[in-house]
Design a protein around this motif. Structure first.
Motif, mmCIF file in Angstrom:
data_model
loop_
_atom_site.group_PDB
_atom_site.id
_atom_site.type_symbol
_atom_site.label_atom_id
_atom_site.label_comp_id
_atom_site.label_asym_id
_atom_site.label_seq_id
_atom_site.Cartn_x
_atom_site.Cartn_y
_atom_site.Cartn_z
ATOM 1 N N ARG A 255 -85.089 -21.960 -13.868
ATOM 2 C CA ARG A 255 -84.239 -21.278 -12.892
ATOM 3 C C ARG A 255 -84.518 -19.782 -12.843
ATOM 4 N NH1 ARG A 255 -80.169 -24.725 -14.985
ATOM 5 N NH2 ARG A 255 -79.088 -23.030 -16.085
ATOM 6 N N TYR A 256 -85.099 -19.261 -13.900
ATOM 7 C CA TYR A 256 -85.385 -17.819 -13.974
ATOM 8 C C TYR A 256 -86.893 -17.576 -14.096
ATOM 9 C CZ TYR A 256 -80.379 -17.722 -14.905
ATOM 10 O OH TYR A 256 -79.015 -17.894 -14.815
ATOM 11 N N ASP A 257 -87.655 -18.299 -13.276
ATOM 12 C CA ASP A 257 -89.113 -18.176 -13.362
ATOM 13 C C ASP A 257 -89.594 -16.771 -13.030
ATOM 14 O OD1 ASP A 257 -91.815 -19.388 -13.626
ATOM 15 O OD2 ASP A 257 -91.944 -18.846 -11.492
ATOM 16 N N ALA A 258 -88.875 -16.061 -12.176
ATOM 17 C CA ALA A 258 -89.286 -14.694 -11.840
ATOM 18 C C ALA A 258 -89.290 -13.799 -13.075
ATOM 19 C CB ALA A 258 -88.358 -14.116 -10.777
ATOM 20 N N ILE A 259 -88.504 -14.162 -14.093
ATOM 21 C CA ILE A 259 -88.436 -13.355 -15.314
ATOM 22 C C ILE A 259 -89.387 -13.879 -16.386
ATOM 23 C CG2 ILE A 259 -86.909 -12.637 -17.196
ATOM 24 C CD1 ILE A 259 -84.599 -12.790 -15.189
ATOM 25 N N TYR A 260 -89.375 -15.214 -16.594
ATOM 26 C CA TYR A 260 -90.098 -15.766 -17.744
ATOM 27 C C TYR A 260 -91.476 -16.334 -17.400
ATOM 28 C CZ TYR A 260 -85.455 -15.294 -19.771
ATOM 29 O OH TYR A 260 -84.256 -14.799 -20.202
ATOM 30 N N ARG A 261 -91.683 -16.748 -16.158
ATOM 31 C CA ARG A 261 -92.992 -17.189 -15.651
ATOM 32 C C ARG A 261 -93.595 -18.352 -16.461
ATOM 33 N NH1 ARG A 261 -96.523 -13.777 -16.536
ATOM 34 N NH2 ARG A 261 -95.349 -12.299 -17.825
ATOM 35 N N PHE A 262 -92.748 -19.354 -16.738
ATOM 36 C CA PHE A 262 -93.251 -20.582 -17.353
ATOM 37 C C PHE A 262 -93.361 -21.723 -16.350
ATOM 38 C CE2 PHE A 262 -91.944 -18.688 -21.471
ATOM 39 C CZ PHE A 262 -93.060 -19.021 -22.235
ATOM 40 N N GLY A 263 -92.803 -21.582 -15.161
ATOM 41 C CA GLY A 263 -92.824 -22.638 -14.165
ATOM 42 C C GLY A 263 -91.492 -22.730 -13.458
#
Length: 464
Positions: A255-263
């Motif tokens: 849900r927070y891919d913009a921050i963590y960039r795992f998918g």
């Protein structure tokens, strides 16, 4: 797994035990401020009193050897309606400070009309604390021979502890401690007593209610243990819940891919995290199935590792308090003895190791976390499983929808076995009910007997 057949000899023996006389002997207790008798106690605590209650070592021999059970009390602040015994779980956990802990939570209203009573179970703290230096095995070894050597060392240490006082260790069981509770009730001069137990304390409460239903005023059990005890099933249940937590964590990160960039999807994040685990090993695996309150920090750390950082080792803390020899507030050997005296689980390394391999194959993240089953490798005493029965005294259960320590399915199974109303807490925090605003329902229950099947909101899922 059914334990009915195994439990029959225990129940038959219990029927032959002499009844505890219902005599009010409260005036015979010598209460003193805990701060004056317990080394290390908060000297500013002027409300908690302590005393000792003698009980038989073996209830089949009530006139034989005696031991003392340490009991604490905070008196009701208003019009007194009775007393509530408290147990925080473990097993192996001291409960003397629990009255003060409960009094300072959202459940503190319990202390208006009730004395809050804590105690150290036998073998813990000030209740004949076992001075046993048995090492505690660390879970997680992937090398079979190293795991075997560790199990053998642990088993040998346990055998020495058992041989030092076999009669004492043999009587470290949940039914025996339930009988200690009833001796405390008699010593307090109460015809009936309330009970509030958390974690293993729920098993103790369910066992007390099974044996002494007529002596229960009201009972609340939070974070409920299963009705049929086995350390094998305990490892399986906790590992399955932990695996579910991993997938919930992966969905949260997505849900927070913009921050963590795992998918952007749970499967994509899960695969990425497993790939990171394959590269860095257990240091990463230990971050994948943790409580929600840790998710933001762990996700940031996992992203840093992926980007070239290194894992940060966790820290552990220890604690204890003293009174005639400074016994510890947690006793690992007492926990081992209680679990292994009551679990019909394998005692040989080969079976336990194969169970671990099967669990890791089935549950790739959390399958290796379980360690309760390995505690009983080489345990020299026969298992005497507990057995719970339904009763008529008021019973309130509380289960936590997402917690891995005592999965919600255990609370449902206990409800089917012994009845009661089940409140569901929407969090993953073990035994958190007293810390939440909905603990008002706990106070209402003990004041009025009114149960609830409502859902209770826990702390919100944190943001990044």
């Amino acid at each position: 797994m059914s334990i009915t057949r195994l439990a029959v000899p225990l129940l038959a023996a219990a029927a032959l035990l002499p009844a505890v006389p219902a005599v009010a002997v409260a005036d015979g207790l010598s209460w003193q401020l805990c701060a004056t008798v317990a080394q290390g106690w908060d000297p500013g605590d002027h409300r908690t009193e302590c005393t000792l209650v003698p009980v038989p070592l073996d209830y089949a021999d009530p006139d034989g050897r005696k031991i003392d059970i340490a009991v604490s009390r905070i008196r009701a602040t208003g019009t007194r309606a009775g007393a509530i015994l408290l147990n925080p779980g473990g097993p192996g956990q001291s409960g003397l400070t629990m009255p003060g802990s409960i009094a300072d939570t959202h459940a503190g209203g319990l202390g208006v009309h009730h004395d809050l009573v804590g105690f150290d179970p036998r073998g813990v703290g000030y209740s004949a604390d076992l001075p046993c230096p048995a090492e505690f095995p660390e879970p997680g070894s992937t090398d079979e021979e190293k795991a075997r050597e560790a199990a053998e060392r642990f088993a040998e240490a346990n055998r020495k502890c058992v041989d030092a006082d076999p009669a004492f260790v043999r009587n470290l069981t949940t039914p025996t401690i339930a009988r200690d509770l009833d001796r405390i009730r008699v010593a307090l001069g109460e015809d009936k007593i309330g009970y509030y137990g958390v974690s293993w304390g729920t098993a103790l409460g369910a066992q007390y209610r099974s044996l002494f239903d007529d002596q229960v005023d009201k009972m609340l059990l939070d974070s409920v243990m299963p009705p049929a005890f086995s350390v094998t099933a305990m490892d399986d249940g906790q590992a399955t819940a932990g695996e579910n937590t991993f997938h919930e964590f992966a969905a949260w990160i997505a849900r927070y891919d913009a921050i963590y960039r795992f998918g952007t999807t749970e499967p994509a994040v899960a695969n990425a995290l497993l790939g990171l685990r394959d590269e860095y090993g257990e240091s990463v695996n230990g971050m994948l199935a943790n409580p929600r309150r840790e998710w933001a920090g762990l996700a940031k750390q996992l992203a840093a590792i992926r980007d070239g950082g290194t894992p940060v080792a966790g820290k552990t803390t220890t604690g204890g308090l003293g009174w005639n020899g400074e016994p510890h507030a947690f006793n690992h050997f007492q926990q081992t003895a209680l679990l292994c005296n009551e679990s019909p689980s394998p005692r040989d390394f080969e079976t336990v190791w194969q169970h671990r391999l099967d669990r890791m194959q089935r549950l790739p993240v959390a399958g290796g976390y379980g360690f309760y089953e390995q505690l009983c490798i080489g345990w020299p005493l026969d298992a005497r499983p507990w057995s719970f029965e339904n009763g008529t005294s008021p019973l309130q259960l509380a289960g936590h929808l997402y917690e891995p320590v005592t999965p919600i399915g255990w609370a449902l199974a206990v409800q089917r076995r012994i009845g009661g109303a089940l409140m569901t807490v929407e969090d993953d925090v073990h035994g958190s009910l007293a810390s939440l605003p909905c603990a008002d329902a706990v106070v209402t229950f003990f004041d009025t007997g009114r149960t609830t099947s409502a859902s209770c909101p826990g702390a919100p899922v944190p943001g990044p």
